[in-house]
Design a protein around this motif. Structure first.
Motif, mmCIF file in Angstrom:
data_model
loop_
_atom_site.group_PDB
_atom_site.id
_atom_site.type_symbol
_atom_site.label_atom_id
_atom_site.label_comp_id
_atom_site.label_asym_id
_atom_site.label_seq_id
_atom_site.Cartn_x
_atom_site.Cartn_y
_atom_site.Cartn_z
ATOM 1 N N GLY A 26 0.795 -1.217 0.000
ATOM 2 C CA GLY A 26 0.000 0.000 0.000
ATOM 3 C C GLY A 26 0.828 1.269 0.000
ATOM 4 N N VAL A 27 2.103 1.137 -0.340
ATOM 5 C CA VAL A 27 3.000 2.296 -0.378
ATOM 6 C C VAL A 27 2.890 3.023 -1.715
ATOM 7 C CG1 VAL A 27 5.423 3.019 -0.238
ATOM 8 C CG2 VAL A 27 4.579 1.190 1.241
ATOM 9 N N LEU A 28 2.510 2.287 -2.755
ATOM 10 C CA LEU A 28 2.406 2.830 -4.101
ATOM 11 C C LEU A 28 1.054 2.468 -4.674
ATOM 12 C CD1 LEU A 28 3.941 4.143 -6.571
ATOM 13 C CD2 LEU A 28 4.616 1.809 -7.206
ATOM 14 N N ASP A 29 0.459 3.393 -5.405
ATOM 15 C CA ASP A 29 -0.796 3.092 -6.088
ATOM 16 C C ASP A 29 -0.687 3.517 -7.545
ATOM 17 O OD1 ASP A 29 -1.294 5.902 -6.226
ATOM 18 O OD2 ASP A 29 -2.313 5.844 -4.286
ATOM 19 N N ASP A 30 -1.729 3.212 -8.326
ATOM 20 C CA ASP A 30 -1.687 3.485 -9.760
ATOM 21 C C ASP A 30 -1.526 4.972 -10.058
ATOM 22 O OD1 ASP A 30 -1.947 0.853 -10.817
ATOM 23 O OD2 ASP A 30 -4.037 0.847 -10.197
ATOM 24 N N GLU A 31 -2.219 5.794 -9.269
ATOM 25 C CA GLU A 31 -2.144 7.231 -9.516
ATOM 26 C C GLU A 31 -0.725 7.757 -9.302
ATOM 27 O OE1 GLU A 31 -4.227 11.387 -7.945
ATOM 28 O OE2 GLU A 31 -4.985 9.436 -7.270
ATOM 29 N N GLN A 32 -0.088 7.310 -8.211
ATOM 30 C CA GLN A 32 1.293 7.729 -7.956
ATOM 31 C C GLN A 32 2.224 7.249 -9.063
ATOM 32 O OE1 GLN A 32 1.318 5.908 -3.950
ATOM 33 N NE2 GLN A 32 2.350 7.782 -3.267
ATOM 34 N N LEU A 33 2.040 5.976 -9.461
ATOM 35 C CA LEU A 33 2.904 5.417 -10.494
ATOM 36 C C LEU A 33 2.769 6.199 -11.795
ATOM 37 C CD1 LEU A 33 4.874 3.332 -11.545
ATOM 38 C CD2 LEU A 33 2.942 1.782 -11.934
ATOM 39 N N ASP A 34 1.534 6.511 -12.157
ATOM 40 C CA ASP A 34 1.317 7.290 -13.375
ATOM 41 C C ASP A 34 1.994 8.655 -13.286
ATOM 42 O OD1 ASP A 34 -0.109 5.238 -14.488
ATOM 43 O OD2 ASP A 34 -2.086 6.073 -13.988
ATOM 44 N N GLN A 35 1.904 9.264 -12.103
ATOM 45 C CA GLN A 35 2.496 10.584 -11.927
ATOM 46 C C GLN A 35 4.027 10.516 -12.016
ATOM 47 O OE1 GLN A 35 0.639 13.552 -11.583
ATOM 48 N NE2 GLN A 35 2.674 14.312 -12.140
ATOM 49 N N PHE A 36 4.601 9.476 -11.390
ATOM 50 C CA PHE A 36 6.052 9.304 -11.477
ATOM 51 C C PHE A 36 6.482 9.197 -12.931
ATOM 52 C CE2 PHE A 36 6.244 6.971 -7.113
ATOM 53 C CZ PHE A 36 6.102 8.188 -6.460
ATOM 54 N N ARG A 37 5.775 8.374 -13.668
ATOM 55 C CA ARG A 37 6.155 8.127 -15.052
ATOM 56 C C ARG A 37 5.972 9.387 -15.909
ATOM 57 N NH1 ARG A 37 7.306 3.095 -16.437
ATOM 58 N NH2 ARG A 37 6.874 3.535 -18.623
ATOM 59 N N GLN A 38 4.902 10.116 -15.648
ATOM 60 C CA GLN A 38 4.686 11.353 -16.394
ATOM 61 C C GLN A 38 5.793 12.366 -16.119
ATOM 62 O OE1 GLN A 38 0.754 12.960 -15.676
ATOM 63 N NE2 GLN A 38 -0.238 10.983 -16.096
ATOM 64 N N ASP A 39 6.170 12.482 -14.848
ATOM 65 C CA ASP A 39 7.200 13.444 -14.475
ATOM 66 C C ASP A 39 8.541 13.081 -15.122
ATOM 67 O OD1 ASP A 39 5.338 14.741 -12.935
ATOM 68 O OD2 ASP A 39 6.023 13.898 -11.020
ATOM 69 N N ILE A 40 8.882 11.808 -15.071
ATOM 70 C CA ILE A 40 10.152 11.376 -15.641
ATOM 71 C C ILE A 40 10.134 11.523 -17.163
ATOM 72 C CG2 ILE A 40 11.713 9.404 -15.974
ATOM 73 C CD1 ILE A 40 10.822 8.438 -13.178
ATOM 74 N N THR A 41 8.997 11.163 -17.773
ATOM 75 C CA THR A 41 8.874 11.308 -19.228
ATOM 76 C C THR A 41 9.044 12.758 -19.647
ATOM 77 O OG1 THR A 41 7.414 9.379 -19.389
ATOM 78 C CG2 THR A 41 7.353 10.952 -21.209
#
Length: 668
Positions: free
Chosen positions: A291-306
């Motif tokens: 429960g440390v990571l969720d889909d919304e966080q993952l999407d945001q991480f990927r968007q920021d890095i992209t």
């Protein structure tokens, strides 16, 4: 591309107590180099980057080690350690520019991919000859230890690199000197296409630490929490108790040695097995599970890095192709050195050549408190020629260091000292032994300033020469091995006065200097030499005798052979030039003399083919042709190894041939 396929995972993270925020930080740190690599592979197929060495599947090692270290601790990575660079927050536009050979990269287009260093981020990149960086890490760590800084140095190599002699030499030096070095072996299964059973026969590479008295560990290189936690503990321990530690990371190379290599030589079942152990997918699933990571966080991480990748790629692509001039390129081979002429006082003493060398060493040690002398038997014993006898009483064993018999890694150690703000001298016990340290001299010291503006503040002393009945392995005069290598300065004095002044200058010069000292001159040549400190410039020849009929150009013992020959012939009209400095070479003095006399003969102790004498003859032919009244003549030793027996060595050396050729030239 990475996405959440399943909740299943192969790696166990339960034994590590790390905060949720730190786990997310580690995950994002691993995700960034993976996404950069995925983009690079696309650009490679599009022809927008020229080459790529993939570290996909090994991100946990780079990130875990870097995150466990302090920002002011040096890391020496390899070409699969992109995570080291990104975790140190190097601006991506500069990384991308580096890979495209653009000016805002780190090597001004002069070297590629990860072959660079940056003092700003405390990263020292590899060279293609993998081994030398191990010794460089020793030198960086030695500087920390001498300054009592409680910092460690981490250096990476692959399982293939552990077969190189430099690896073993560096481990031995670190062990003997208790250096705070973290030796990181990424055992990823293959050295290019050669599997580990064909690389080594021990069960684990960590076992090699035992033979060197080094603590060693085996870590799952795909488990980010294991890597980070254990390296954090080991690093803290090294800082408190400085010593080397060897760590073997078990991992796998999921792509080819470089992309053109492919992976057809790898069994598919092995690829499948390690694919299940992907460090990012496994950790991502664990974070979802906790429960440390969720889909919304993952999407945001990927968007920021992209966004970061695309924005910085655009900067790099929009940067124009690098432009340079011959002047720019030539001026970057050496670090700028502003020679300071220090004149001696009037008090002289009559001393031997060997005493002049010793005096220069002592005065330079007094003048440069950051200077360290290294060599075999140079401490208590004073060296085989007793040049450093008594030095440890004044300077201590920290600065006068006996070394193991490992020339290559010691040259690397000298380079590391320079990187970490110190000066170093390496005494080759005999210049013949430099062949065991040849690679780091010509490929690291010589090229490092040109590649990324890092100087090599290193002097290598080279007792050399024949005429002493020492045979093929203790008699060579091998200056020509180095005079043709851009980035090296080569000095070869013939008299005590020159030896002292030029050696003082060598220690002031921030560039690598090979300082040749002819053994036969050590105790046979005396001269009045100033008692106090003084310097002499490089690149300035000395006119020993002035004449108008023939130019004799020589150096080292050849100067004394020429003097003796002229005296025996009672010939007064020779212009005798002692080069003193071979690189830089005083071509102005050579040409002025030859144009004035019209005849030239070059004398060297070296064998002629490929010698410096041949190069000087070419310079004279090219620049003084219209002034010549006779062919340019060269005299050197026979094209054989140096023989041992007295009469054979006499026949080998060029004195008799010089007398005859000189007479022929005079009469031409």
């Amino acid at each position: 591309m990475l996405f959440r396929k399943t909740k299943s995972r192969e790696l166990d993270y339960s034994d590590f107590q790390i905060s949720n925020s730190k786990m997310l930080e580690l995950y994002k740190a691993m995700l960034k180099p993976r996404m950069i690599e995925e983009k690079m592979l696309i650009l490679l197929r599009q022809g927008k980057v020229s080459k790529w060495f993939s570290g996909i599947g090994q991100e946990a090692i780079s990130i875990g080690v870097t995150e466990a270290m302090k920002k002011d601790e040096y890391i020496l990575p390899m070409h699969r350690n992109l995570g080291v660079f990104t975790a140190r927050n190097i601006p991506l536009n500069r990384l991308f520019a580096q890979w495209q050979g653009k000016a805002s990269g780190f090597t001004k287009g002069r070297d590629r991919s990860f072959h660079f260093g940056t003092q700003e981020y405390k990263i020292v990149g590899m060279i293609s000859h993998l081994g030398p960086q191990m010794g460089v890490a020793d030198g960086i760590a030695l500087a920390h230890k001498l300054r009592n800084e409680n910092l460690l140095t981490a250096v990476f190599t692959g399982e293939g690199g552990t077969s190189e002699g430099d690896f073993h030499e560096a481990l031995n030096i670190a062990s003997v000197w208790d250096l705070p070095v973290l030796f990181c072996i990424e055992n990823n299964g293959y050295g290019l296409s050669t599997p580990t059973p064909e690389q080594y026969r021990c069960n684990d590479l960590a076992d090699r630490g035992v033979g060197y008295g080094i603590e060693s560990h085996i870590i799952d290189g795909n488990n980010i929490l294991e890597v980070y936690s254990r390296i954090f503990e080991i690093a803290e321990s090294i800082r408190e108790n400085p010593r080397p530690v060897l760590v073997e990371f078990k991992t796998f190379r999921m792509r080819g040695h470089e992309e053109a290599s492919g992976t057809k030589y790898v069994p598919q079942e092995l690829m499948d097995e390690w694919q299940k152990k992907d460090p990012i997918i496994n950790f991502q699933n664990y974070l979802f599970e906790k429960g440390v990571l969720d889909d919304e966080q993952l999407d945001q991480f990927r968007q920021d890095i992209t966004s970061e990748i695309n924005e910085n790629l655009e900067k790099a692509f929009n940067e124009p192709m690098i432009q340079s001039t011959e002047t720019d390129e030539l001026s970057n081979v050496f670090q700028e050195f502003k020679y300071q002429s220090l004149e001696p006082q009037f008090e002289n003493e009559n001393i031997r050549y060997i005493d002049a060398v010793s005096q220069a060493l002592r005065s330079s040690m007094e003048r440069h408190e950051n200077l360290v002398l290294m060599g075999q038997d140079i401490a208590d014993y004073g060296g085989v020629f007793k040049i450093t006898e008594g030095f440890i009483d004044q300077f201590g064993k920290d600065r006068i260091r006996n070394t193991p018999i490992c020339e290559s890694a010691i040259v690397g150690t000298a380079m590391g000292l320079s990187i970490n703000g110190m000066k170093a001298m390496v005494e080759m016990q005999f210049s013949d032994f430099v062949s065991s340290g040849f690679n780091p001299i010509v490929n690291y010291l010589a090229k490092v300033n040109y590649r990324w503006d890092q100087n090599a503040d290193v002097v290598i002393r080279m007792p050399c020469g024949g005429g002493v009945g020492a045979g093929p392995f203790h008699s060579q005069t091998n200056e020509a091995w180095f005079t043709k290598v851009p980035g090296l300065k080569v000095v070869y004095p013939a008299f005590p006065y020159d030896a002292k002044g030029l050696l003082n200058t060598a220690f002031n010069d921030p560039n690598p200097v090979l300082f040749f000292e002819h053994k036969a001159l050590y105790r046979s040549i005396r001269q009045d030499v100033p008692v106090d400190y003084y310097t002499l410039p490089f690149g300035k020849a000395s006119r020993i005798r002035e004449g108008s009929e023939v130019s004799i150009i020589t150096y080292g013992a050849g100067v004394h052979w020429a003097i003796n020959t002229l005296d025996e012939m009672d010939y007064q009209n020779a212009d005798l030039i002692d080069l003193r400095s071979l690189q830089p070479l005083d071509t102005d003095c050579i040409c002025e003399s030859v144009i004035r006399t019209g005849k030239a003969i070059i004398l060297t102790e070296d064998s002629l083919f490929g010698s410096l004498a041949s190069e000087i003859a070419a310079i004279i032919s090219e620049n003084c042709f219209e002034s010549l009244d006779a062919p340019v003549m060269r005299v050197g030793s026979l094209e054989t190894p140096v023989p041992f027996a007295e009469n054979l060595e006499k026949q080998y050396l060029p004195q008799e041939r010089f007398r005859k050729k000189l007479q022929d030239l005079i009469e031409y």
